[in-house]
Each structure stands twice: as C-alpha cells, then as structure tokens.
Design a protein around this motif. Sequence first.
Motif, PDB file in Angstrom:
ATOM      1  N   HIS A 123       0.851  -1.184   0.000  1.00 22.89           N
ATOM      2  CA  HIS A 123       0.000   0.000   0.000  1.00 22.89           C
ATOM      3  C   HIS A 123       0.886   1.232   0.000  1.00 22.89           C
ATOM      4  O   HIS A 123       2.102   1.147   0.230  1.00 22.89           O
ATOM      5  N   VAL A 124       0.290   2.372  -0.285  1.00 21.46           N
ATOM      6  CA  VAL A 124       0.991   3.652  -0.247  1.00 21.46           C
ATOM      7  C   VAL A 124       0.459   4.441   0.941  1.00 21.46           C
ATOM      8  O   VAL A 124      -0.760   4.567   1.116  1.00 21.46           O
ATOM      9  N   SER A 125       1.353   4.958   1.761  1.00 26.03           N
ATOM     10  CA  SER A 125       0.931   5.668   2.959  1.00 26.03           C
ATOM     11  C   SER A 125       0.445   7.078   2.643  1.00 26.03           C
ATOM     12  O   SER A 125       0.752   7.649   1.587  1.00 26.03           O
ATOM     13  N   ARG A 126      -0.285   7.653   3.579  1.00 26.16           N
ATOM     14  CA  ARG A 126      -0.800   9.014   3.405  1.00 26.16           C
ATOM     15  C   ARG A 126       0.306  10.040   3.189  1.00 26.16           C
ATOM     16  O   ARG A 126       0.147  10.947   2.361  1.00 26.16           O
ATOM     17  N   PRO A 127       1.460   9.952   3.881  1.00 24.55           N
ATOM     18  CA  PRO A 127       2.517  10.936   3.628  1.00 24.55           C
ATOM     19  C   PRO A 127       3.164  10.834   2.248  1.00 24.55           C
ATOM     20  O   PRO A 127       3.920  11.730   1.861  1.00 24.55           O
ATOM     21  N   GLY A 128       2.918   9.735   1.518  1.00 22.34           N
ATOM     22  CA  GLY A 128       3.423   9.650   0.161  1.00 22.34           C
ATOM     23  C   GLY A 128       4.545   8.657  -0.065  1.00 22.34           C
ATOM     24  O   GLY A 128       5.148   8.637  -1.134  1.00 22.34           O
ATOM     25  N   TYR A 129       4.840   7.803   0.903  1.00 22.70           N
ATOM     26  CA  TYR A 129       5.870   6.790   0.700  1.00 22.70           C
ATOM     27  C   TYR A 129       5.248   5.395   0.703  1.00 22.70           C
ATOM     28  O   TYR A 129       4.161   5.169   1.230  1.00 22.70           O
ATOM     29  N   GLY A 226       0.972   8.519 -13.715  1.00 25.70           N
ATOM     30  CA  GLY A 226       1.271   9.578 -14.669  1.00 25.70           C
ATOM     31  C   GLY A 226       2.693  10.056 -14.620  1.00 25.70           C
ATOM     32  O   GLY A 226       3.010  11.153 -15.089  1.00 25.70           O
ATOM     33  N   THR A 227       3.597   9.223 -14.077  1.00 33.19           N
ATOM     34  CA  THR A 227       5.000   9.607 -13.990  1.00 33.19           C
ATOM     35  C   THR A 227       5.864   8.376 -13.753  1.00 33.19           C
ATOM     36  O   THR A 227       5.420   7.397 -13.149  1.00 33.19           O
ATOM     37  N   GLY A 228       7.104   8.448 -14.224  1.00 37.08           N
ATOM     38  CA  GLY A 228       8.089   7.414 -13.927  1.00 37.08           C
ATOM     39  C   GLY A 228       9.184   7.927 -13.027  1.00 37.08           C
ATOM     40  O   GLY A 228      10.183   7.239 -12.810  1.00 37.08           O
ATOM     41  N   ASP A 229       8.993   9.113 -12.462  1.00 37.95           N
ATOM     42  CA  ASP A 229       9.994   9.745 -11.610  1.00 37.95           C
ATOM     43  C   ASP A 229       9.624   9.542 -10.137  1.00 37.95           C
ATOM     44  O   ASP A 229       8.486   9.797  -9.727  1.00 37.95           O
ATOM     45  N   SER A 230      10.589   9.107  -9.329  1.00 38.35           N
ATOM     46  CA  SER A 230      10.318   8.787  -7.928  1.00 38.35           C
ATOM     47  C   SER A 230       9.798   9.988  -7.149  1.00 38.35           C
ATOM     48  O   SER A 230       8.814   9.885  -6.399  1.00 38.35           O
ATOM     49  N   ALA A 231      10.445  11.127  -7.288  1.00 34.59           N
ATOM     50  CA  ALA A 231      10.043  12.311  -6.523  1.00 34.59           C
ATOM     51  C   ALA A 231       8.647  12.775  -6.922  1.00 34.59           C
ATOM     52  O   ALA A 231       7.821  13.128  -6.068  1.00 34.59           O
ATOM     53  N   GLU A 232       8.370  12.766  -8.223  1.00 36.70           N
ATOM     54  CA  GLU A 232       7.049  13.195  -8.679  1.00 36.70           C
ATOM     55  C   GLU A 232       5.982  12.187  -8.260  1.00 36.70           C
ATOM     56  O   GLU A 232       4.859  12.572  -7.900  1.00 36.70           O
ATOM     57  N   PHE A 233       6.317  10.921  -8.284  1.00 43.57           N
ATOM     58  CA  PHE A 233       5.390   9.882  -7.827  1.00 43.57           C
ATOM     59  C   PHE A 233       4.998  10.147  -6.377  1.00 43.57           C
ATOM     60  O   PHE A 233       3.807  10.147  -6.028  1.00 43.57           O
ATOM     61  N   ALA A 234       5.999  10.379  -5.504  1.00 50.49           N
ATOM     62  CA  ALA A 234       5.722  10.622  -4.082  1.00 50.49           C
ATOM     63  C   ALA A 234       4.840  11.848  -3.896  1.00 50.49           C
ATOM     64  O   ALA A 234       3.923  11.847  -3.067  1.00 50.49           O
ATOM     65  N   ALA A 235       5.104  12.898  -4.661  1.00 48.97           N
ATOM     66  CA  ALA A 235       4.310  14.122  -4.548  1.00 48.97           C
ATOM     67  C   ALA A 235       2.868  13.887  -4.987  1.00 48.97           C
ATOM     68  O   ALA A 235       1.929  14.389  -4.361  1.00 48.97           O
ATOM     69  N   ARG A 236       2.673  13.117  -6.028  1.00 47.61           N
ATOM     70  CA  ARG A 236       1.314  12.895  -6.550  1.00 47.61           C
ATOM     71  C   ARG A 236       0.489  12.022  -5.609  1.00 47.61           C
ATOM     72  O   ARG A 236      -0.688  12.308  -5.353  1.00 47.61           O
ATOM     73  N   VAL A 237       1.081  10.949  -5.107  1.00 49.08           N
ATOM     74  CA  VAL A 237       0.299  10.065  -4.236  1.00 49.08           C
ATOM     75  C   VAL A 237       0.026  10.729  -2.891  1.00 49.08           C
ATOM     76  O   VAL A 237      -1.002  10.463  -2.256  1.00 49.08           O
ATOM     77  N   ARG A 238       0.920  11.604  -2.451  1.00 47.44           N
ATOM     78  CA  ARG A 238       0.725  12.296  -1.171  1.00 47.44           C
ATOM     79  C   ARG A 238      -0.531  13.158  -1.203  1.00 47.44           C
ATOM     80  O   ARG A 238      -1.243  13.270  -0.198  1.00 47.44           O
TER      81      ARG A 238
END
Length: 270
Positions: A123-129, A226-238
């Motif tokens: 799962h993905v946590s609320r903070p984005g990780y 919508g991204t393959g970039d780790s930082a952008e992924f974390a920002a979007r899911v957060r």
Amino acid sequence: MAEPGPAGSLGALGLARDPIGDPLVYPGRPPAESGLLAGDRFLALREEPGAPPGSRRLPGGESLDDALRDAGGSRFADRHPVLAVGSNGSPAQVHRKLAGRTPVLVPMTYAEVTGLVPGVSAHVSRPGYVPAAPVLVPGATARLIVLWLDDDQLAVVDATEPNYHRLRTPAAVRVSLDGVPVGCGLYAGRHGCLTDREGRPFRLTSQAALLAALLADLPGLGRLAGTGDSAEFAARVRSDPALREEIRLLWRRENRVLRQSGLTPDGPCL
C-alpha cells in the motif's frame, strides 16, 4: 539552512529529517548505535558486554534506568519491546509521532534478528511513501532497532499504525539483545507485502531506489500515476487518496501481493 542544534540533538547528529515531513527520506536515518531518545536529543548507550540494558551508561555517566527515573519515566524492564522494521527505527520519526502527545523518552536498542527482514507493504501511505512490512525469510538475519515503550507511548504509536496490526513475533523469528532472547511486539502489514514479477518479496531500500524499482517492475504503475519519476510519484500520491487506493488495487490485480502465515490479522494480536 537550519542550524544543526546543540551536541546530542537530532539536528547535530544528522537525524532530524522525518519521513512524514519528507517522504523520500523514508525509512528515515537510524542511529549509529543504541541509545535513549529524550526529547529532541539522542544519547548513545555505552557498550558494556554482559551488563543488563537498564544499567548501561549514558554519556553523562548515569545509568539508563537512573535517567529514565529522573525524567519521570518507567524503568527499562517495565516497558514494552516493539521491533521496528521501518521508520519506527528512526529517532526523528518516533519523535514526530510522540511529541505533543506523550513524553518523548524512549530507549532504542539494536538487536540481532533471525528469520525476518524488512520487506515492503502493498500500500501507499498518506505521507506519500511506500512503507515497510516484515517478511519471514528462514535463516535470514538483520540488525534492527527495538523500541522500549511505556503504556502511553505504546498507545500513541498504535494509533499511528492504521495499516498494521501489532502481534507477537512469530515463533520462527528470534530477536536477541546482547545474546539474550527478547519477546517483542511487531507491526505486521494488513495489506500483505509486495513481490516482483517473479514472486520474490521486495526488500526495503531507500525510498527513491524502491520507487524506481517498483516503477520499473510494473509499467502500469507509472501509467496509473502519470509519472516514472520517484520524486514526482511521491508528490502525486501524497496529495491524492484516490490514487493511493487505485495503486493498492493495481498491485492486487497484478498478483504482486504476498500474505504470510504468522503475519496476518488472524495471528496472536497483542
């Protein structure tokens, strides 16, 4: 840039960044050695082979039990040991969870663990990780932190773990502190652990490396986010709870989730 802080502070020790505030920091930086988290300070315990943990000395010369007593806390032997497989091994994360809710006064000791390693929760946590989850691996070894929590601290940490259930370490897992077995609590993932396309459980790494591996392993993950970039992924899911849920369901549809006997809600919960 923030000042590092006085000697012994989390800032001075390079331990101040917590994953809740910065998801790519996950699982957070662990301490170099066992010690006492006291407010925003981390005080290392001296290595004293054969000495009971409560009698080991802190930098000022006082024993751990004396320091706990002087600060109004429970002595070491009266606390609940909880094995940390993810960010609970980071002093900054523990401070973040406890501060303002209960006194931050927690012994954190390294232990040798056999039969269990940090894996990755499905799962993905609320903070984005994408957080850790324990994985049973016969014969595997790991050096992990044990938190020693009083009753109030345990209740607070429990409340921060809605995606986990706390149970006793399974019989196949051995946790030892200076060679002495310790019966510990353990937060096991409610969502199971992630596996790669070959069915092998992912092992916990730095968050940036983990996200890169997950995106490479399952192309649909990047398309969904919508991204393959780790930082952008974390920002979007957060910022998107619906996306986090869609990712959780994607991993299930793709058969990337492993549930292990002994680490399920049907186990012996504490």
